[in-house]
Motif scaffolding. Structure first.
Motif, PDB file in Angstrom:
ATOM      1  N   ILE A  35       4.053  31.728 -46.238  1.00 37.86           N
ATOM      2  CA  ILE A  35       4.038  30.808 -45.073  1.00 37.86           C
ATOM      3  C   ILE A  35       4.715  29.392 -45.263  1.00 37.86           C
ATOM      4  O   ILE A  35       5.570  29.117 -44.432  1.00 37.86           O
ATOM      5  CB  ILE A  35       2.723  30.747 -44.494  1.00 37.86           C
ATOM      6  CG1 ILE A  35       1.885  31.868 -44.112  1.00 37.86           C
ATOM      7  CG2 ILE A  35       2.331  29.721 -43.476  1.00 37.86           C
ATOM      8  CD1 ILE A  35       0.566  32.001 -43.713  1.00 37.86           C
ATOM      9  N   PHE A  90      12.833  17.631 -41.640  1.00 38.46           N
ATOM     10  CA  PHE A  90      12.455  18.739 -41.170  1.00 38.46           C
ATOM     11  C   PHE A  90      12.941  19.398 -40.206  1.00 38.46           C
ATOM     12  O   PHE A  90      13.423  18.991 -39.287  1.00 38.46           O
ATOM     13  CB  PHE A  90      10.612  18.462 -40.937  1.00 38.46           C
ATOM     14  CG  PHE A  90       9.992  19.605 -40.623  1.00 38.46           C
ATOM     15  CD1 PHE A  90       9.552  20.296 -41.638  1.00 38.46           C
ATOM     16  CD2 PHE A  90       9.427  19.972 -39.373  1.00 38.46           C
ATOM     17  CE1 PHE A  90       8.865  21.437 -41.712  1.00 38.46           C
ATOM     18  CE2 PHE A  90       8.914  21.219 -39.227  1.00 38.46           C
ATOM     19  CZ  PHE A  90       8.464  21.955 -40.393  1.00 38.46           C
ATOM     20  N   TYR A 104       5.059  19.961 -42.491  1.00 44.27           N
ATOM     21  CA  TYR A 104       5.858  18.559 -41.606  1.00 44.27           C
ATOM     22  C   TYR A 104       5.342  17.277 -42.003  1.00 44.27           C
ATOM     23  O   TYR A 104       5.929  16.300 -42.021  1.00 44.27           O
ATOM     24  CB  TYR A 104       5.291  18.807 -40.025  1.00 44.27           C
ATOM     25  CG  TYR A 104       5.574  17.582 -39.210  1.00 44.27           C
ATOM     26  CD1 TYR A 104       7.035  17.496 -38.918  1.00 44.27           C
ATOM     27  CD2 TYR A 104       4.822  16.743 -38.811  1.00 44.27           C
ATOM     28  CE1 TYR A 104       7.316  16.523 -38.249  1.00 44.27           C
ATOM     29  CE2 TYR A 104       5.180  15.631 -38.133  1.00 44.27           C
ATOM     30  CZ  TYR A 104       6.416  15.493 -37.797  1.00 44.27           C
ATOM     31  OH  TYR A 104       6.806  14.311 -36.921  1.00 44.27           O
ATOM     32  N   SER A 113       8.620  29.805 -45.168  1.00 45.78           N
ATOM     33  CA  SER A 113       9.245  29.756 -43.990  1.00 45.78           C
ATOM     34  C   SER A 113       9.044  28.932 -43.064  1.00 45.78           C
ATOM     35  O   SER A 113       9.834  28.737 -42.095  1.00 45.78           O
ATOM     36  CB  SER A 113       8.822  31.141 -43.334  1.00 45.78           C
ATOM     37  OG  SER A 113       7.438  31.270 -43.680  1.00 45.78           O
ATOM     38  N   SER A 114       7.983  28.082 -43.293  1.00 48.79           N
ATOM     39  CA  SER A 114       8.027  26.944 -42.354  1.00 48.79           C
ATOM     40  C   SER A 114       8.967  25.801 -42.781  1.00 48.79           C
ATOM     41  O   SER A 114       9.337  24.944 -42.137  1.00 48.79           O
ATOM     42  CB  SER A 114       6.683  26.365 -42.118  1.00 48.79           C
ATOM     43  OG  SER A 114       5.609  26.759 -43.218  1.00 48.79           O
ATOM     44  N   VAL A 160     -10.547  19.546 -46.164  1.00 52.78           N
ATOM     45  CA  VAL A 160      -9.607  19.453 -45.002  1.00 52.78           C
ATOM     46  C   VAL A 160      -8.292  20.282 -45.279  1.00 52.78           C
ATOM     47  O   VAL A 160      -7.691  20.683 -44.516  1.00 52.78           O
ATOM     48  CB  VAL A 160      -9.500  18.022 -44.643  1.00 52.78           C
ATOM     49  CG1 VAL A 160      -8.398  17.863 -43.589  1.00 52.78           C
ATOM     50  CG2 VAL A 160     -10.964  17.570 -43.885  1.00 52.78           C
ATOM     51  N   PRO A 179       2.099  25.036 -41.325  1.00 53.94           N
ATOM     52  CA  PRO A 179       3.158  24.403 -40.895  1.00 53.94           C
ATOM     53  C   PRO A 179       3.219  22.896 -40.546  1.00 53.94           C
ATOM     54  O   PRO A 179       3.894  22.168 -40.893  1.00 53.94           O
ATOM     55  CB  PRO A 179       3.543  25.327 -39.677  1.00 53.94           C
ATOM     56  CG  PRO A 179       2.903  26.257 -39.683  1.00 53.94           C
ATOM     57  CD  PRO A 179       1.787  26.109 -40.549  1.00 53.94           C
ATOM     58  N   TRP A 180       1.877  22.535 -40.034  1.00 51.32           N
ATOM     59  CA  TRP A 180       1.498  21.175 -40.066  1.00 51.32           C
ATOM     60  C   TRP A 180       1.651  20.354 -41.153  1.00 51.32           C
ATOM     61  O   TRP A 180       2.306  19.172 -41.170  1.00 51.32           O
ATOM     62  CB  TRP A 180       0.366  21.069 -39.076  1.00 51.32           C
ATOM     63  CG  TRP A 180      -0.533  19.945 -39.223  1.00 51.32           C
ATOM     64  CD1 TRP A 180      -1.668  19.915 -40.048  1.00 51.32           C
ATOM     65  CD2 TRP A 180      -0.455  18.478 -38.905  1.00 51.32           C
ATOM     66  NE1 TRP A 180      -2.032  18.638 -39.982  1.00 51.32           N
ATOM     67  CE2 TRP A 180      -1.355  17.921 -39.369  1.00 51.32           C
ATOM     68  CE3 TRP A 180       0.905  18.081 -38.193  1.00 51.32           C
ATOM     69  CZ2 TRP A 180      -1.393  16.468 -38.896  1.00 51.32           C
ATOM     70  CZ3 TRP A 180       0.628  16.692 -38.054  1.00 51.32           C
ATOM     71  CH2 TRP A 180      -0.325  15.834 -38.301  1.00 51.32           C
ATOM     72  N   PHE A 189      -7.401  22.371 -47.488  1.00 46.08           N
ATOM     73  CA  PHE A 189      -7.431  23.621 -47.646  1.00 46.08           C
ATOM     74  C   PHE A 189      -7.600  24.609 -46.188  1.00 46.08           C
ATOM     75  O   PHE A 189      -6.991  25.758 -46.287  1.00 46.08           O
ATOM     76  CB  PHE A 189      -8.888  24.234 -48.525  1.00 46.08           C
ATOM     77  CG  PHE A 189      -8.947  25.506 -48.477  1.00 46.08           C
ATOM     78  CD1 PHE A 189      -8.312  26.534 -49.071  1.00 46.08           C
ATOM     79  CD2 PHE A 189     -10.432  26.099 -48.167  1.00 46.08           C
ATOM     80  CE1 PHE A 189      -8.545  27.754 -49.286  1.00 46.08           C
ATOM     81  CE2 PHE A 189     -10.874  27.257 -48.364  1.00 46.08           C
ATOM     82  CZ  PHE A 189      -9.678  28.207 -48.944  1.00 46.08           C
ATOM     83  N   THR A 190      -8.256  23.905 -45.354  1.00 48.73           N
ATOM     84  CA  THR A 190      -8.318  24.826 -43.960  1.00 48.73           C
ATOM     85  C   THR A 190      -7.079  24.017 -42.923  1.00 48.73           C
ATOM     86  O   THR A 190      -7.309  24.413 -41.917  1.00 48.73           O
ATOM     87  CB  THR A 190      -9.458  24.300 -43.148  1.00 48.73           C
ATOM     88  OG1 THR A 190      -9.771  22.933 -43.195  1.00 48.73           O
ATOM     89  CG2 THR A 190     -10.885  25.117 -43.889  1.00 48.73           C
ATOM     90  N   SER A 191      -6.265  23.401 -43.358  1.00 48.00           N
ATOM     91  CA  SER A 191      -5.313  22.997 -42.354  1.00 48.00           C
ATOM     92  C   SER A 191      -4.311  23.812 -42.201  1.00 48.00           C
ATOM     93  O   SER A 191      -4.092  24.868 -42.787  1.00 48.00           O
ATOM     94  CB  SER A 191      -4.495  21.538 -42.707  1.00 48.00           C
ATOM     95  OG  SER A 191      -4.145  21.972 -44.180  1.00 48.00           O
ATOM     96  N   PHE A 192      -3.480  23.760 -41.076  1.00 47.31           N
ATOM     97  CA  PHE A 192      -2.707  24.388 -40.602  1.00 47.31           C
ATOM     98  C   PHE A 192      -1.246  24.512 -41.395  1.00 47.31           C
ATOM     99  O   PHE A 192      -0.504  23.254 -41.467  1.00 47.31           O
ATOM    100  CB  PHE A 192      -2.202  24.440 -39.019  1.00 47.31           C
ATOM    101  CG  PHE A 192      -1.510  25.409 -38.309  1.00 47.31           C
ATOM    102  CD1 PHE A 192      -1.696  26.598 -38.560  1.00 47.31           C
ATOM    103  CD2 PHE A 192      -0.611  24.994 -37.677  1.00 47.31           C
ATOM    104  CE1 PHE A 192      -0.830  27.675 -37.902  1.00 47.31           C
ATOM    105  CE2 PHE A 192       0.415  25.778 -36.981  1.00 47.31           C
ATOM    106  CZ  PHE A 192       0.113  27.063 -37.103  1.00 47.31           C
ATOM    107  N   VAL A 212      12.563  23.234 -37.653  1.00 42.59           N
ATOM    108  CA  VAL A 212      11.906  24.492 -37.560  1.00 42.59           C
ATOM    109  C   VAL A 212      12.840  25.599 -37.821  1.00 42.59           C
ATOM    110  O   VAL A 212      13.756  25.645 -37.148  1.00 42.59           O
ATOM    111  CB  VAL A 212      11.477  24.539 -36.053  1.00 42.59           C
ATOM    112  CG1 VAL A 212      10.496  25.703 -35.806  1.00 42.59           C
ATOM    113  CG2 VAL A 212      10.776  23.386 -35.655  1.00 42.59           C
TER     114      VAL A 212
END
Lengths: 332, 395, 429
Positions: free
Chosen positions: B330, B160, B148, B333-334, B137, B144-145, B139-142, B162
């Motif tokens: 990634i 946090f 957060y 930058s997030s 889970v 930036p999320w 490994f496949t998560s987004f 943006v």
């Protein structure tokens, strides 16, 4: 055994194959393994010739050269055709395809030489498919017939199975069927029984002999086992580091070995007779890869008879000791 | 081996060249407008033209390309479009990235390997399944999320912000740091980070040596967890000796967010590769023999199975390395971490070509260099590969 | 396969030797129930059973499972003789006792049709064989796949997302009014103030701009599917072609392709997508997916697949195909391609994950103006929360983030199952 009408089917002249080893930064080879060098052999129609030697002596390379899985570096292999002898190294495209109809090969490893994703029918019918012989139903009939001939009975229960569902012996029978399905004149059998259990080995060997008579096939039988060669072949050639050191009729060669290497090989074969005694001939060391070998006799390093003459002269030429029995040794 | 290395090195240089050339033309041809269009919004045409001449943007593309190439060959990074020497930018921007990437990768690698080892050994247990699913889970998560989530969980909402956005990308800086503390010293955060890293590396090397000697002498093993803990302790006391402990801790209070996110994102992949590799090894004969000898299960697992399972993991690492680097970009930058990735992002936005190209140069060097190092380690660990190299090198 | 059977068989054999026939048969029946194709169990059962007819039946079952079982065929012959004798005893007639043992038709059941013995295969028979064959193969692969429960979970997840894809247009045209449920301009006047938490009116609540979160999610699903699947197909095609070329031609072509792949692997996909996205703001998900697919296909996928292709080409069956006279086309399409397809499928699934996350990422940074996207939803949640100062409403953030994870997870889990199917050591049972 098979009849001999004296016509030469395959004539191999001064065949050599070098594999490059060692590489500079920009990929230029600087030395070569002489896998097969200056190899001469004539095979007559209908006879079975054995090629015996230790592993690594270039037997398999020779087989692959004859079936043109590899291209020879120098020398030629002349195959007798209706239009006279043809050098197979020059065959291209369509001629190549015709050549494949005449020369087939049986591989050593029955596990790996079949595509695990293809059924037995597809495997055996592959040459027919490629060559475009017969309609689909013809092919099925031919394959089923041949499977029964190689003792895979009933054929219908094998046709649509996969290789991994068969035993080693059964698989090698399939391999034999595949090689014979397009009725070739000449079959190179590369240690077809070495991976099999002893119990099924004889069966496969007998089968191959029967088929040789039935289909008029000429065999080149590559093996490291003298007993197998004796059982299968009319003539035996003993190979050492890419060269034939001795060749002769089977019984003649086995009873009168002239080359020290042949003698050593024979002395390693157990004889089922407790009273039998003979002088074991010892050779030391193991076989090494012939990387840029010196011109002297290839067997020089391990030979019990080696002397100064051998050292200073080139590899001995082949001479006829008795009719049809040739040896390449200065001391024979 | 040296011959092999020289060959690989030459090929790597050629690859780097091809990669950079491609990127140079790709970016300039595909992206609309140029730096001047982005920067001088309010200027009229004449002013813009003048600016272009000043920056050399009026020259044709191939001319600029050879100019840039000449600079690279002379090892001269040149100047950013804003006039700051790129070397200065890199001095500021590379240490934060290294802090996250190096320490994060090493930790993720160790955690992933360990979890992979343990879970594959007891595949059917509930714990193993949960860990596997959890790793998947994450490994496949987004990304930036995930950043957060980490920030939220640690700070209960708040910090946090943006960073990206349609309007503008924020310049990289350390907003979370304690101003008062940093006013007192002359050092910049990046300099402190370099010192921190040096401390960690030195203590790690030294302790490795000690561990090696200790294990040779006593023929016993130092527990890995204790070892890692010791390295941490040494590093921290090193910071103290240097007198930068306050600053270092202040940096760590913001650095752990990208680091933890990166570890969470990356360890899953290592774990999965290790699991697959262990599964192959688990039923092999030498593991069975080790068991039959009556060795304790943990010894069989660690000494016999895991050691051999490691090699395929290393070779897979070569392929996943570039993805890890993008992952860092990634995450940076997030979360607004002022590293190489955020910098690249900004430079891309402004079409600040000198910065973009030199960043890509650095990224290329890191990824090819790491690859070369992995090759060497694999060769060192596996006599077969050593032999194979010899073979491919010599056939 | 399973730990129980071998143990059971041994126990049953011991019972049989001790004369405890009923216990043995009990165990064997259990075993056969578990695995009806258990050859040895049926064979042992033929000794354990008392009734002659049932004994014969058991042996016949053995032969049906394995027609080559010599022991069984000998036993069947013996039993048939016994049967014959018994019949003769019962009817008290000596007709059958003609001296010669009865012809055992041991393959009749197997061959099903007497015609087959003379190899006259009819067209339908052949088709039946092929279909049977395909089915067998599919079942074998499915069993391997289904061994991993996670893989099944993945299949279910993807199926659910598939349903969601169809759900949006249907709901829009039937239940949902477009003024409220439009993913961009929708606004629910009857609720105030926005955002509202999940409730009966809005299942997942609304976002700061008053848009229904669920409808936004659903509207974004097709976009994600398109991008993922395009990327997957492109990856598979590019990777397969390049790796086959490398393996078939070897030498310089191989070196060139491998080095090219090394260069491609350095190209950071998100960065490349950002560059493309800034130029083509209205880029379609199809093109974006294609771009991502080609990028990874020529990079990592080629590297992984080339290793496998090289291994396949070096197998002796490739030489055998050459000996059969097969040219390049035959070898590539009959041997190389079929062997590579499972791995290609695996790589496809991995590409889906990567493409979807990368796409979400660039729309998260607002670079492409795709109409609606999970990444945009998350981005909006952050941005408007920042503007209104209320903090991020979890219900407009969490569902989109979960969608990412679950979608990617679904495909990833399927790829794990496929990996088991594709790896030969598991295939050989």
């Amino acid at each position: 055994m098979a009849q001999k009408n004296g016509k030469t089917l395959v004539n191999i002249n001064k065949l050599s194959k070098l594999f490059p080893v060692g590489q500079g930064i920009f990929g230029k080879a600087d030395s070569f393994v002489h896998a097969v060098s200056d190899f001469n052999l004539q095979i007559k129609v209908g006879e079975s010739v054995g090629l015996v030697g230790e592993s690594g002596c270039g037997k398999t390379t020779t087989g692959k050269l004859i079936t043109r899985l590899l291209d020879p570096t120098t020398g030629n292999i002349l195959m007798d055709t209706e239009e006279g002898p043809v050098d197979i190294a020059l065959l291209k495209g369509k001629e190549m395809k015709t050549f494949r109809r005449r020369v087939q090969m049986i591989f050593q490893d029955p596990y790996e030489s079949m595509n695990p994703r293809m059924t037995i029918f597809d495997t055996v019918a592959e040459p027919l498919n490629v060559q475009g012989i017969g309609s689909m139903s013809d092919r099925e009939t031919m394959v089923a017939d041949l499977l029964e001939t190689v003792d895979l009975v009933p054929a219908s229960s094998f046709l649509f199975r996969y290789p991994h569902e068969l035993s080693g012996g059964q698989r090698q029978r399939v391999a034999i069927a595949r090689a014979l399905i397009i009725k070739p004149d000449f079959v190179v059998a590369d240690e077809p029984t070495s991976m099999l259990d002893v119990s099924v080995r004889t069966g496969v060997m007998n089968l191959m002999q029967d088929l040789a008579d039935q289909f008029d096939v000429t065999y080149l039988y590559i093996t490291h086992d003298l007993a197998v060669a004796r059982y299968m072949c009319d003539r035996i050639g003993v190979m050492y580091l890419g060269k034939i050191v001795e060749i002769g009729e089977t019984e003649d060669l086995l009873h009168n070995p002239k080359h020290p290497y042949t003698q050593a090989l024979l002395s390693a074969v157990p004889v089922p007779d407790p009273t039998y005694t003979r002088n074991p001939i010892k050779i030391s060391g193991g076989i090494t890869k012939p990387v840029d070998p010196p011109p002297q006799c290839r067997f020089y390093n391990r030979c019990p008879l080696a002397d100064e003459y051998c050292k200073t002269h080139d590899h001995p030429p082949r001479k006829e000791i008795t009719p049809n029995h040739y040896v390449a040794c200065y001391h024979a | 081996m040296t011959r092999y290395l020289i060959r690989q090195f030459t090929i790597s240089l050629i690859k780097l060249f091809v990669f950079l050339t491609f990127m140079f033309f790709f970016i300039q041809i595909v992206m609309p407008g140029d730096f001047v269009d982005q920067f001088a919004m309010g200027c009229d045409a004449a002013c813009r033209e003048e600016m272009r001449v000043q920056l050399g943007l009026d020259l044709p593309l191939w001319n600029r390309y050879f100019h840039w190439l000449g600079q690279v060959v002379r090892l001269d990074f040149g100047e950013s479009m804003f006039g700051e020497p790129i070397l200065d930018i890199f001095k500021r921007v590379i240490p934060p990235t290294l802090l996250v990437f190096v320490i994060g990768t090493v930790l993720a690698f160790m955690i992933g390997l360990w979890l992979g080892k343990v879970t594959s050994w007891r595949e059917r247990g509930i714990g193993s399944r949960l860990i596997t699913l959890g790793g998947l889970v994450l490994f496949t998560s987004f990304p930036p999320w995930l950043t957060y989530l980490v920030t939220y969980l640690v700070t209960k909402g708040g910090v946090f912000q943006v960073v990206g956005g349609r309007g503008g990308l924020r310049g990289p800086n350390f907003t979370g740091l304690d101003r008062l503390l940093w006013q007192k010293v002359e050092l910049s955060p990046s300099e402190v980070i370099i010192t921190m890293m040096i401390c960690v590396v030195i203590s790690a090397l030294f302790l490795f040596l000690l561990k090696f000697i200790y294990e040779r002498l006593t023929k016993s093993k130092v527990p890995t967890l204790m070892f890692v803990f010791l390295i941490g302790l040494w590093a921290v006391s090193g910071w103290q000796m240097w007198g930068i402990d306050d600053l270092a801790f202040d940096i760590m209070t913001i650095a752990y967010i990208p680091m933890v996110t990166y570890i969470l994102l990356a360890f899953g992949e290592f774990m999965l590769i290790m699991q697959a590799s262990m599964r192959d090894v688990k039923n092999s004969e030498y593991v069975q023999i080790a068991r039959a000898k009556g060795l304790p299960e943990s010894t069989v697992r660690d000494q016999h199975a895991a050691r051999n399972a490691l090699l395929p993991v290393l070779s897979r690492l070569v392929i996943s390395l570039p993805y890890l680097i993008t992952g860092v970009v990634i995450i940076e930058s997030s979360v607004g971490w002022p590293g190489l990735g955020t910098n690249l992002w900004n430079a891309l936005y402004w079409q600040n070509m000198p910065v973009v190209m030199n960043t890509l140069l650095i990224v290329g060097i890191i990824s090819l260099g790491a690859r070369l190092i992995i090759d060497v380690i694999a060769a060192y660990l596996d006599p077969r590969i050593r032999y194979q190299d010899f073979q491919t090198n010599h056939t | 396969m399973d730990p129980i059977p071998s143990n059971h068989l041994e126990k049953a054999y011991n019972y049989y030797r001790n004369g405890q026939l009923s216990r043995a048969s009990q165990l064997l029946v259990e075993l056969i129930k578990h695995d009806p194709g258990h050859e040895e169990a049926w064979y042992l059962l033929s000794y354990v059973l008392k009734d002659l007819d049932r004994q014969i039946y058991a042996v016949q079952r053995v032969l049906r499972i394995n027609p080559l079982n010599q022991k069984a065929s000998i036993r069947l012959r013996k039993l048939s003789v016994l049967r014959e004798e018994e019949d003769a005893g019962e009817t008290l007639s000596s007709e059958t006792a003609e001296g010669s043992p009865p012809q055992v038709t041991r393959y009749t059941e197997w061959t099903r049709d007497q015609q087959i013995t003379d190899h006259g295969f009819s067209h339908t028979q052949r088709l039946k064989f092929r279909a049977h064959n395909f089915w067998r193969r599919f079942k074998m692969n499915w069993n391997i796949f289904a061994q991993s429960r996670l893989a099944i979970l993945g299949l279910i997840l993807v199926f659910i997302f598939g349903l969601l894809t169809i759900a949006y247009p249907i709901l829009r045209n039937t239940v949902w009014a477009s003024s409220v449920y439009d993913p961009i301009t929708g606004f629910d006047m009857k609720v105030f103030p926005h955002p509202v938490p999940p409730g009966s009116r809005h299942l997942l609540g609304t976002d700061t701009l008053g848009r229904d979160v669920l409808s936004r999610l659903l509207a974004a699903t097709p976009h994600t599917f398109v991008i993922g699947l395009t990327a997957a197909v492109a990856t598979a095609i590019v990777g397969t072609l390049l790796s086959m070329a490398a393996a078939y031609f070897q030498g310089n072509v191989d070196t060139a392709i491998t080095n090219l792949a090394d260069v491609f692997i350095m190209l950071p996909a998100p960065v490349m997508m950002v560059i493309i996205g800034t130029r083509f703001r209205e880029i379609s998900p199809f093109v974006l997916g294609l771009f991502y697919g080609v990028l990874t296909g020529a990079g990592g996928t080629t590297l992984v697949m080339r290793a496998q292709a090289i291994q396949i080409v070096s197998k002796p069956f490739m030489e055998a195909a050459q000996i059969a006279g097969g040219g390049g086309r035959h070898i590539i399409f009959k041997h190389l391609l079929p062997s590579l397809l499972p791995l290609a499928a695996l790589q496809m699934m991995v590409a889906v994950t990567g493409a979807v996350v990368a796409d979400g990422f660039i729309s998260f940074f607002g670079i492409t103006r795709t109409i609606s996207n999970w990444g945009t939803i998350i981005y909006d949640a952050f941005i408007y929360a920042g503007i209104s100062g209320t903090g991020v409403p979890w219900y407009s953030l969490v569902p989109a983030a979960m969608c990412f994870s679950l979608f990617a997870l679904g495909f990833y889990l399927i790829s794990r199952g496929l990996h088991r199917v594709a790896s030969p050591e598991l295939r050989r049972r």
